[in-house]
Design a protein around this motif. Sequence first.
Motif, PDB file in Angstrom:
ATOM      1  N   ASP A 165       0.850  -1.190   0.000  1.00 52.30           N
ATOM      2  CA  ASP A 165       0.000   0.000   0.000  1.00 52.30           C
ATOM      3  C   ASP A 165       0.884   1.238   0.000  1.00 52.30           C
ATOM      4  O   ASP A 165       1.764   1.386   0.843  1.00 52.30           O
ATOM      5  CB  ASP A 165      -0.906   0.022   1.246  1.00 52.30           C
ATOM      6  CG  ASP A 165      -2.023  -1.005   1.143  1.00 52.30           C
ATOM      7  OD1 ASP A 165      -2.408  -1.330   0.005  1.00 52.30           O
ATOM      8  OD2 ASP A 165      -2.504  -1.464   2.186  1.00 52.30           O
ATOM      9  N   VAL A 166       0.665   2.074  -0.986  1.00 48.35           N
ATOM     10  CA  VAL A 166       1.445   3.295  -1.141  1.00 48.35           C
ATOM     11  C   VAL A 166       0.478   4.463  -1.225  1.00 48.35           C
ATOM     12  O   VAL A 166      -0.525   4.397  -1.921  1.00 48.35           O
ATOM     13  CB  VAL A 166       2.294   3.242  -2.439  1.00 48.35           C
ATOM     14  CG1 VAL A 166       3.031   4.542  -2.658  1.00 48.35           C
ATOM     15  CG2 VAL A 166       3.254   2.080  -2.396  1.00 48.35           C
ATOM     16  N   GLU A 167       0.785   5.504  -0.492  1.00 48.48           N
ATOM     17  CA  GLU A 167      -0.039   6.701  -0.577  1.00 48.48           C
ATOM     18  C   GLU A 167       0.712   7.744  -1.390  1.00 48.48           C
ATOM     19  O   GLU A 167       1.872   8.042  -1.119  1.00 48.48           O
ATOM     20  CB  GLU A 167      -0.343   7.249   0.820  1.00 48.48           C
ATOM     21  CG  GLU A 167      -1.378   8.348   0.781  1.00 48.48           C
ATOM     22  CD  GLU A 167      -1.875   8.726   2.157  1.00 48.48           C
ATOM     23  OE1 GLU A 167      -2.082   9.929   2.381  1.00 48.48           O
ATOM     24  OE2 GLU A 167      -2.030   7.828   2.998  1.00 48.48           O
ATOM     25  N   VAL A 168       0.044   8.248  -2.413  1.00 46.49           N
ATOM     26  CA  VAL A 168       0.652   9.280  -3.245  1.00 46.49           C
ATOM     27  C   VAL A 168      -0.024  10.612  -2.944  1.00 46.49           C
ATOM     28  O   VAL A 168      -1.182  10.658  -2.560  1.00 46.49           O
ATOM     29  CB  VAL A 168       0.550   8.949  -4.755  1.00 46.49           C
ATOM     30  CG1 VAL A 168       1.386   7.746  -5.096  1.00 46.49           C
ATOM     31  CG2 VAL A 168      -0.876   8.750  -5.177  1.00 46.49           C
ATOM     32  N   ASN A 169       0.725  11.660  -3.115  1.00 51.55           N
ATOM     33  CA  ASN A 169       0.204  12.986  -2.830  1.00 51.55           C
ATOM     34  C   ASN A 169       0.399  13.857  -4.070  1.00 51.55           C
ATOM     35  O   ASN A 169       1.357  14.606  -4.169  1.00 51.55           O
ATOM     36  CB  ASN A 169       0.922  13.577  -1.604  1.00 51.55           C
ATOM     37  CG  ASN A 169       0.250  14.835  -1.124  1.00 51.55           C
ATOM     38  OD1 ASN A 169      -0.858  15.168  -1.520  1.00 51.55           O
ATOM     39  ND2 ASN A 169       0.930  15.555  -0.253  1.00 51.55           N
ATOM     40  N   ILE A 170      -0.519  13.717  -5.009  1.00 55.40           N
ATOM     41  CA  ILE A 170      -0.439  14.478  -6.249  1.00 55.40           C
ATOM     42  C   ILE A 170      -1.448  15.614  -6.164  1.00 55.40           C
ATOM     43  O   ILE A 170      -2.615  15.397  -5.845  1.00 55.40           O
ATOM     44  CB  ILE A 170      -0.720  13.592  -7.466  1.00 55.40           C
ATOM     45  CG1 ILE A 170       0.323  12.478  -7.525  1.00 55.40           C
ATOM     46  CG2 ILE A 170      -0.732  14.413  -8.745  1.00 55.40           C
ATOM     47  CD1 ILE A 170       0.084  11.467  -8.598  1.00 55.40           C
ATOM     48  N   LYS A 171      -0.968  16.798  -6.452  1.00 58.60           N
ATOM     49  CA  LYS A 171      -1.828  17.979  -6.340  1.00 58.60           C
ATOM     50  C   LYS A 171      -1.953  18.665  -7.693  1.00 58.60           C
ATOM     51  O   LYS A 171      -1.054  18.599  -8.519  1.00 58.60           O
ATOM     52  CB  LYS A 171      -1.254  18.962  -5.321  1.00 58.60           C
ATOM     53  CG  LYS A 171      -1.221  18.385  -3.923  1.00 58.60           C
ATOM     54  CD  LYS A 171      -0.654  19.356  -2.938  1.00 58.60           C
ATOM     55  CE  LYS A 171      -0.626  18.709  -1.557  1.00 58.60           C
ATOM     56  NZ  LYS A 171      -0.104  19.597  -0.560  1.00 58.60           N
ATOM     57  N   ASP A 172      -3.079  19.340  -7.887  1.00 50.27           N
ATOM     58  CA  ASP A 172      -3.263  20.106  -9.114  1.00 50.27           C
ATOM     59  C   ASP A 172      -2.653  21.492  -8.944  1.00 50.27           C
ATOM     60  O   ASP A 172      -2.028  21.793  -7.925  1.00 50.27           O
ATOM     61  CB  ASP A 172      -4.745  20.180  -9.490  1.00 50.27           C
ATOM     62  CG  ASP A 172      -5.576  20.998  -8.509  1.00 50.27           C
ATOM     63  OD1 ASP A 172      -5.024  21.544  -7.540  1.00 50.27           O
ATOM     64  OD2 ASP A 172      -6.793  21.098  -8.723  1.00 50.27           O
TER      65      ASP A 172
END
Length: 119
Positions: A28-35
């Motif tokens: 399980d990997v949490e990504v933090n991609i923002k616009d």
Amino acid sequence: MRRQIGMESKGWKVNTKKTEVVASSRRDVEVNIKDKDKARLKQVQEFRYLRVTVYARGGSQVAIRVRVTAAWNKWRELSGVISDRKMPRKLKVKLYSTIIRPVLLYGAEVWTMGKKRRG
């Protein structure tokens, strides 16, 4: 005036309310991609693309089985022509490459393969 970068400069706009992110990993990997407005994109564990469900943990066995079955069904539909000795080989190859193979490979670009499945 603000300078446009990336896709915006080409006239594309991303609807960040609809855009989802899936991180493909064994863990399980949490990504933090923002616009561009610093709003975080929604991360999901699975989504559908080209009628194939893509899972964060990988695994495409179900999708592959479905495509193989569909290809065999097409093969059976065309078996009268394909096994007819009077039909030219060129026609048989054309049927395979334009009908059977595309049915088999539809959505293959999103399939994931583990070590067991590789050549």
